[in-house]
Design a protein around this motif. Sequence first.
Motif, PDB file in Angstrom:
ATOM      1  N   ASP A   1       0.804  -1.222   0.000  1.00  0.00           N
ATOM      2  CA  ASP A   1       0.000   0.000   0.000  1.00  0.00           C
ATOM      3  C   ASP A   1       0.841   1.280   0.000  1.00  0.00           C
ATOM      4  OD1 ASP A   1       0.777   0.472   2.642  1.00  0.00           O
ATOM      5  OD2 ASP A   1      -1.199   0.118   3.492  1.00  0.00           O
ATOM      6  N   ALA A   2       2.138   1.173  -0.268  1.00  0.00           N
ATOM      7  CA  ALA A   2       3.025   2.346  -0.245  1.00  0.00           C
ATOM      8  C   ALA A   2       2.595   3.416  -1.240  1.00  0.00           C
ATOM      9  CB  ALA A   2       4.473   1.921  -0.511  1.00  0.00           C
ATOM     10  N   THR A   3       2.209   3.015  -2.432  1.00  0.00           N
ATOM     11  CA  THR A   3       1.760   3.975  -3.449  1.00  0.00           C
ATOM     12  C   THR A   3       0.515   4.702  -2.959  1.00  0.00           C
ATOM     13  OG1 THR A   3       2.658   2.657  -5.249  1.00  0.00           O
ATOM     14  CG2 THR A   3       0.903   4.200  -5.818  1.00  0.00           C
ATOM     15  N   ARG A   4      -0.433   3.957  -2.477  1.00  0.00           N
ATOM     16  CA  ARG A   4      -1.704   4.546  -2.014  1.00  0.00           C
ATOM     17  C   ARG A   4      -1.499   5.461  -0.808  1.00  0.00           C
ATOM     18  NH1 ARG A   4      -3.392  -1.192  -2.915  1.00  0.00           N
ATOM     19  NH2 ARG A   4      -2.891  -1.421  -0.735  1.00  0.00           N
ATOM     20  N   ARG A   5      -0.602   5.077   0.102  1.00  0.00           N
ATOM     21  CA  ARG A   5      -0.349   5.920   1.286  1.00  0.00           C
ATOM     22  C   ARG A   5       0.267   7.250   0.895  1.00  0.00           C
ATOM     23  NH1 ARG A   5       3.166   4.505   4.723  1.00  0.00           N
ATOM     24  NH2 ARG A   5       4.142   2.794   3.617  1.00  0.00           N
ATOM     25  N   LEU A   6       1.194   7.240  -0.087  1.00  0.00           N
ATOM     26  CA  LEU A   6       1.798   8.498  -0.501  1.00  0.00           C
ATOM     27  C   LEU A   6       0.773   9.392  -1.192  1.00  0.00           C
ATOM     28  CD1 LEU A   6       4.377  10.175  -0.517  1.00  0.00           C
ATOM     29  CD2 LEU A   6       4.917   9.181  -2.754  1.00  0.00           C
ATOM     30  N   ILE A   7      -0.082   8.810  -2.014  1.00  0.00           N
ATOM     31  CA  ILE A   7      -1.143   9.585  -2.655  1.00  0.00           C
ATOM     32  C   ILE A   7      -2.044  10.209  -1.595  1.00  0.00           C
ATOM     33  CG2 ILE A   7      -3.239   9.376  -4.055  1.00  0.00           C
ATOM     34  CD1 ILE A   7      -1.671   7.333  -5.799  1.00  0.00           C
ATOM     35  N   ALA A   8      -2.425   9.437  -0.583  1.00  0.00           N
ATOM     36  CA  ALA A   8      -3.294   9.950   0.488  1.00  0.00           C
ATOM     37  C   ALA A   8      -2.639  11.106   1.229  1.00  0.00           C
ATOM     38  CB  ALA A   8      -3.658   8.834   1.467  1.00  0.00           C
ATOM     39  N   LEU A   9      -1.335  11.031   1.455  1.00  0.00           N
ATOM     40  CA  LEU A   9      -0.616  12.094   2.166  1.00  0.00           C
ATOM     41  C   LEU A   9      -0.485  13.372   1.345  1.00  0.00           C
ATOM     42  CD1 LEU A   9       2.327  10.086   3.767  1.00  0.00           C
ATOM     43  CD2 LEU A   9       0.501  11.276   5.001  1.00  0.00           C
ATOM     44  N   CYS A  10      -0.389  13.240   0.043  1.00  0.00           N
ATOM     45  CA  CYS A  10      -0.010  14.380  -0.800  1.00  0.00           C
ATOM     46  C   CYS A  10      -1.154  15.118  -1.482  1.00  0.00           C
ATOM     47  CB  CYS A  10       0.978  13.923  -1.878  1.00  0.00           C
ATOM     48  SG  CYS A  10       2.585  13.431  -1.223  1.00  0.00           S
ATOM     49  N   LEU A  11      -2.250  14.451  -1.805  1.00  0.00           N
ATOM     50  CA  LEU A  11      -3.306  15.133  -2.556  1.00  0.00           C
ATOM     51  C   LEU A  11      -4.116  16.051  -1.654  1.00  0.00           C
ATOM     52  CD1 LEU A  11      -4.739  12.577  -5.130  1.00  0.00           C
ATOM     53  CD2 LEU A  11      -2.956  14.297  -5.416  1.00  0.00           C
ATOM     54  N   VAL A  12      -4.284  17.284  -2.112  1.00  0.00           N
ATOM     55  CA  VAL A  12      -5.036  18.292  -1.363  1.00  0.00           C
ATOM     56  C   VAL A  12      -6.052  18.961  -2.285  1.00  0.00           C
ATOM     57  CG1 VAL A  12      -3.192  18.718   0.312  1.00  0.00           C
ATOM     58  CG2 VAL A  12      -3.284  20.082  -1.776  1.00  0.00           C
ATOM     59  N   ASP A  13      -7.030  19.634  -1.668  1.00  0.00           N
ATOM     60  CA  ASP A  13      -8.048  20.349  -2.446  1.00  0.00           C
ATOM     61  C   ASP A  13      -7.604  21.780  -2.701  1.00  0.00           C
ATOM     62  OD1 ASP A  13      -8.529  21.759  -0.064  1.00  0.00           O
ATOM     63  OD2 ASP A  13     -10.338  20.627   0.416  1.00  0.00           O
ATOM     64  N   GLU A  14      -8.517  22.586  -3.230  1.00  0.00           N
ATOM     65  CA  GLU A  14      -8.170  23.976  -3.577  1.00  0.00           C
ATOM     66  C   GLU A  14      -7.835  24.822  -2.351  1.00  0.00           C
ATOM     67  OE1 GLU A  14     -12.526  23.448  -3.143  1.00  0.00           O
ATOM     68  OE2 GLU A  14     -11.119  22.546  -4.534  1.00  0.00           O
ATOM     69  N   ASP A  15      -8.246  24.372  -1.147  1.00  0.00           N
ATOM     70  CA  ASP A  15      -7.901  25.072   0.091  1.00  0.00           C
ATOM     71  C   ASP A  15      -6.645  24.490   0.743  1.00  0.00           C
ATOM     72  OD1 ASP A  15     -10.138  26.803  -0.062  1.00  0.00           O
ATOM     73  OD2 ASP A  15     -11.423  25.233   0.775  1.00  0.00           O
ATOM     74  N   ASN A  16      -5.995  23.570   0.038  1.00  0.00           N
ATOM     75  CA  ASN A  16      -4.778  22.893   0.503  1.00  0.00           C
ATOM     76  C   ASN A  16      -5.015  22.007   1.718  1.00  0.00           C
ATOM     77  OD1 ASN A  16      -3.387  24.090  -1.615  1.00  0.00           O
ATOM     78  ND2 ASN A  16      -2.820  25.855  -0.367  1.00  0.00           N
ATOM     79  N   ASP A  17      -6.236  21.485   1.840  1.00  0.00           N
ATOM     80  CA  ASP A  17      -6.570  20.508   2.870  1.00  0.00           C
ATOM     81  C   ASP A  17      -6.513  19.119   2.234  1.00  0.00           C
ATOM     82  OD1 ASP A  17      -7.145  22.458   4.864  1.00  0.00           O
ATOM     83  OD2 ASP A  17      -9.150  22.741   3.998  1.00  0.00           O
ATOM     84  N   ARG A  18      -6.007  18.151   2.989  1.00  0.00           N
ATOM     85  CA  ARG A  18      -5.925  16.798   2.448  1.00  0.00           C
ATOM     86  C   ARG A  18      -7.288  16.305   1.971  1.00  0.00           C
ATOM     87  NH1 ARG A  18      -2.864  12.619   6.240  1.00  0.00           N
ATOM     88  NH2 ARG A  18      -3.864  11.221   4.754  1.00  0.00           N
ATOM     89  N   ILE A  19      -7.279  15.666   0.815  1.00  0.00           N
ATOM     90  CA  ILE A  19      -8.503  15.101   0.246  1.00  0.00           C
ATOM     91  C   ILE A  19      -8.839  13.779   0.928  1.00  0.00           C
ATOM     92  CG2 ILE A  19      -9.487  14.055  -1.838  1.00  0.00           C
ATOM     93  CD1 ILE A  19      -7.900  16.078  -3.477  1.00  0.00           C
ATOM     94  N   PHE A  20      -7.827  12.963   1.150  1.00  0.00           N
ATOM     95  CA  PHE A  20      -8.026  11.618   1.675  1.00  0.00           C
ATOM     96  C   PHE A  20      -7.577  11.514   3.128  1.00  0.00           C
ATOM     97  CE2 PHE A  20      -7.284  10.764  -2.925  1.00  0.00           C
ATOM     98  CZ  PHE A  20      -8.529  10.230  -3.214  1.00  0.00           C
ATOM     99  N   LEU A  21      -8.309  10.702   3.877  1.00  0.00           N
ATOM    100  CA  LEU A  21      -7.913  10.326   5.230  1.00  0.00           C
ATOM    101  C   LEU A  21      -7.008   9.102   5.131  1.00  0.00           C
ATOM    102  CD1 LEU A  21     -11.465  10.459   6.861  1.00  0.00           C
ATOM    103  CD2 LEU A  21      -9.686  12.231   6.953  1.00  0.00           C
TER     104      LEU A  21
END
Length: 134
Positions: free
Chosen positions: A61-81
């Motif tokens: 799950d290393a790929t998925r964990r990095l995506i979860a940590l890095c993707l943010v919305d237009e307010d720079n808040d994380r998209i994923f928990l």
Amino acid sequence: MTIANRNALLKLCERRYIDLELADAGITVRIQSLSEKEKSTYETRLIAKSGRGILRERLQDATRRLIALCLVDEDNDRIFLDSDVDKIGELDSFVSSKIYDACQEHCGFNKGDIQDAVKNSPEITDDDLPSDSP
């Protein structure tokens, strides 16, 4: 050139952001940088508590964990928990690969860091218990 002092270095604690256009999907995603602490935590989660090898589940799950940590919305808040990691696994692999590659580059990972860790690990294990545990 002036040598940086403490204050100059602490100003570098601000996150950096890039937008990645996924033309095939018709969307743009925003990627945030990680702090040194976040990056180290991400990297060390691969290692078994015993210190002997890399945990198979965490490697998977290393790929998925990095995506979860890095993707943010237009307010720079994380998209994923953190709990969304399994759901991210349902993304189209072409899309997730593009996002993951951009996250790696933006966060300062060298291509192949995880592959090198696997290659240099004494074992890939399913066991996260210390070696002297029953």
